[in-house]
Design an enzyme around this catalytic site. Structure first.
Site, PDB file in Angstrom:
ATOM      1  N   LYS A 118      20.146 -25.221  61.285  1.00 26.78           N
ATOM      2  CA  LYS A 118      18.767 -25.581  61.660  1.00 26.78           C
ATOM      3  C   LYS A 118      18.713 -26.259  63.018  1.00 26.78           C
ATOM      4  CE  LYS A 118      16.151 -24.878  57.618  1.00 26.78           C
ATOM      5  NZ  LYS A 118      15.157 -25.222  56.647  1.00 26.78           N
ATOM      6  N   LYS A 200      19.495 -14.352  54.370  1.00 29.76           N
ATOM      7  CA  LYS A 200      18.643 -14.442  53.172  1.00 29.76           C
ATOM      8  C   LYS A 200      17.160 -14.382  53.560  1.00 29.76           C
ATOM      9  CE  LYS A 200      17.599 -19.257  52.510  1.00 29.76           C
ATOM     10  NZ  LYS A 200      17.149 -20.239  51.584  1.00 29.76           N
ATOM     11  N   LYS A 203      11.127 -18.079  54.032  1.00 30.46           N
ATOM     12  CA  LYS A 203       9.685 -18.138  54.305  1.00 30.46           C
ATOM     13  C   LYS A 203       9.361 -18.598  55.715  1.00 30.46           C
ATOM     14  CE  LYS A 203       9.384 -21.651  50.861  1.00 30.46           C
ATOM     15  NZ  LYS A 203      10.448 -22.589  51.204  1.00 30.46           N
TER      16      LYS A 203
HETATM   17  N1  AQP Z   1      16.195 -15.396  49.655  1.00 35.17           N
HETATM   18  C1  AQP Z   1      16.351 -16.106  48.550  1.00 35.17           C
HETATM   19  N2  AQP Z   1      16.896 -15.516  47.455  1.00 35.17           N
HETATM   20  C2  AQP Z   1      17.060 -16.243  46.330  1.00 35.17           C
HETATM   21  N3  AQP Z   1      16.709 -17.533  46.186  1.00 35.17           N
HETATM   22  C3  AQP Z   1      16.165 -18.149  47.254  1.00 35.17           C
HETATM   23  N4  AQP Z   1      15.713 -19.411  47.443  1.00 35.17           N
HETATM   24  C4  AQP Z   1      15.250 -19.509  48.709  1.00 35.17           C
HETATM   25  N5  AQP Z   1      15.392 -18.346  49.357  1.00 35.17           N
HETATM   26  C5  AQP Z   1      15.963 -17.474  48.489  1.00 35.17           C
HETATM   27  C6  AQP Z   1      15.721 -20.465  46.432  1.00 35.17           C
HETATM   28  O1  AQP Z   1      14.401 -20.981  46.329  1.00 35.17           O
HETATM   29  C7  AQP Z   1      14.471 -22.351  45.970  1.00 35.17           C
HETATM   30  C8  AQP Z   1      13.561 -23.163  46.845  1.00 35.17           C
HETATM   31  O2  AQP Z   1      13.976 -23.074  48.160  1.00 35.17           O
HETATM   32  P1  AQP Z   1      13.346 -23.991  49.305  1.00 35.17           P
HETATM   33  O3  AQP Z   1      12.041 -23.489  49.705  1.00 35.17           O
HETATM   34  O4  AQP Z   1      13.366 -25.402  48.923  1.00 35.17           O
HETATM   35  O5  AQP Z   1      14.348 -23.926  50.474  1.00 35.17           O
HETATM   36  P2  AQP Z   1      15.081 -22.756  51.118  1.00 35.17           P
HETATM   37  O6  AQP Z   1      16.224 -22.342  50.274  1.00 35.17           O
HETATM   38  O7  AQP Z   1      15.415 -23.258  52.474  1.00 35.17           O
HETATM   39  O8  AQP Z   1      14.001 -21.581  51.158  1.00 35.17           O
HETATM   40  P3  AQP Z   1      13.490 -20.807  52.398  1.00 35.17           P
HETATM   41  O9  AQP Z   1      12.479 -19.835  51.905  1.00 35.17           O
HETATM   42  O10 AQP Z   1      14.621 -20.245  53.186  1.00 35.17           O
HETATM   43  O11 AQP Z   1      12.732 -21.928  53.206  1.00 35.17           O
HETATM   44  P4  AQP Z   1      12.887 -22.289  54.728  1.00 35.17           P
HETATM   45  O12 AQP Z   1      12.595 -21.005  55.450  1.00 35.17           O
HETATM   46  O13 AQP Z   1      11.848 -23.333  54.979  1.00 35.17           O
HETATM   47  O14 AQP Z   1      14.269 -22.788  54.969  1.00 35.17           O
HETATM   48  C9  AQP Z   1      15.926 -22.763  46.070  1.00 35.17           C
HETATM   49  O15 AQP Z   1      16.461 -22.829  44.759  1.00 35.17           O
HETATM   50  C10 AQP Z   1      16.556 -21.668  46.857  1.00 35.17           C
HETATM   51  O16 AQP Z   1      17.920 -21.489  46.554  1.00 35.17           O
END
Ligand code: AQP
Length: 335
Positions: A118, A200, A203
């Site tokens: 990040k 992965k 969002k």
């Molecule tokens: N691509 C994914 N496939 C499976 N599981 C996923 N998770 C996130 N992306 C995937 C799971 O969703 C839960 C919540 O995640 P989060 O929003 O707290 O953080 P993150 O993992 O950082 O999700 P994002 O979408 O990638 O957010 P940003 O873009 O803000 O960093 C977790 O259990 C995660 O494993």
């Protein structure tokens, strides 16, 4: 929340309102959280304090928080069974995070790959919060004496650090925090970006074609799947070097319950076009009832407010006990 007095294992999970909830969040995490509500004492949070480690536009941030709350209700999170609160409403999180910062080493935080990733991505805003993100996450979990935390591969390192911090604190004083175990769900997929299947699905990705959100309209979903990156082999089969197809197969398998062999048979002799259409349609149908419920919840602000207020009251009371216990052991004079 009434049944939370029963002696079941405590599970803590949170999700960031950093954008619209994606199909990755849904298939990888939320579907399992919904199922876990009967088996465990689940506690869920919208981790809005974590979200400001990356700069947010205020109006969009506020909208994302409300929509994420409504989305989780629409997915089936039931605040009557499992408190579901907004992290910034419960004051103990930031308080314990500060305390835990003083029991976490600079070197430990420097090794976190999410911080490295990040800070490379947001080189103009490598703030201290981004660095200490894992101590806030440790506070989230340890405050509720959670037995288990469902974690995706990306959060494993942070959970390991939370365990180390808990063990260190317990070792210096006496047992204070439950040392949480990772919970590996029986089902659930790691969903990859539709544009770069080695990354992965996320969002906060700048490329909106790389992710499908829970709120995308059917024609938007179909378009994104039609544009999904695949390979030149044109054979629906799971295999090495076929990351795009593997990802689509995994999404299709998770939704339909079919095995990879069954999917290969179903699309034997057919091209990627037919397969992408089938995956898109399966996703549209899966999300249809979620979207209908979302519309109802998001329009009912009073109900959402009642849910997050009640949940925050419950969480504040429960977490205060742990915070007080920790503060007392350190030597603070409680009010
Ligand atoms: N691509 C994914 N496939 C499976 N599981 C996923 N998770 C996130 N992306 C995937 C799971 O969703 C839960 C919540 O995640 P989060 O929003 O707290 O953080 P993150 O993992 O950082 O999700 P994002 O979408 O990638 O957010 P940003 O873009 O803000 O960093 C977790 O259990 C995660 O494993």
């Amino acid at each position: 929340m009434e049944n939370q007095t029963e002696k079941k294992k405590i599970v803590f999970s949170a999700i960031q309102p950093s954008g619209t909830i994606t199909l990755g969040n849904y298939l990888g995490a939320l579907k399992n959280w919904v199922k876990m509500q009967d088996e465990f004492n689940c506690i869920f949070a919208l981790a809005d304090l974590h979200t400001i480690t990356v700069r947010q536009e205020p109006a969009a941030f506020r909208k994302n928080i409300c929509e994420a709350y409504a989305s989780l209700l629409a997915c089936g999170i039931d605040p009557e069974k499992s408190p579901f609160f907004i992290q910034s409403h419960v004051t103990t999180h930031a308080q314990l995070a500060w305390v835990l910062n003083c029991y976490t080493q600079f070197g430990e935080l420097s090794r976190m790959t999410q911080f490295k990733d990040k800070s490379a991505k947001h080189a103009d805003n490598v703030n201290a919060g981004l660095f200490t993100y894992p101590t806030l996450m440790a506070a989230d979990i340890l405050l509720y004496q959670a037995d288990m935390v469902p974690v995706g591969a990306d959060q494993k390192q942070h959970l390991e650090l939370a365990r180390n911090i808990a063990e260190r604190f317990n070792g210096i004083y006496s047992p204070t925090f439950k040392v949480p175990d990772p919970y590996i769900a029986k089902s659930g997929a790691r969903v990859m970006s539709l544009q770069d299947p080695l990354k992965k699905m996320s969002k906060s990705d700048e490329n909106a074609n790389s992710f499908v959100t829970l709120l995308d309209k059917p024609d938007g979903i179909m378009k994104k799947f039609k544009r999904a990156v695949t390979d030149s082999e044109a054979r629906v089969a799971y295999g090495e070097g076929k990351d795009g197809i593997n990802n689509l197969m995994s999404i299709y398998a998770t939704i339909t319950g079919k095995t990879y062999e069954q999917i290969e048979q179903e699309f034997d002799g057919k091209g990627y076009g037919d397969f992408k259409t089938a995956v898109g349609e399966a996703v549209v149908e899966e999300l249809r009832p979620v979207q209908e419920r979302f519309e109802r919840y998001v329009a009912d602000k009073a109900y959402m407010q009642e849910c997050y207020k009640k949940s925050a009251d419950f969480a504040q009371k429960l977490s205060q006990r742990t915070l007080d216990k920790a503060m007392k052991k350190i030597g603070f004079v409680l009010r």
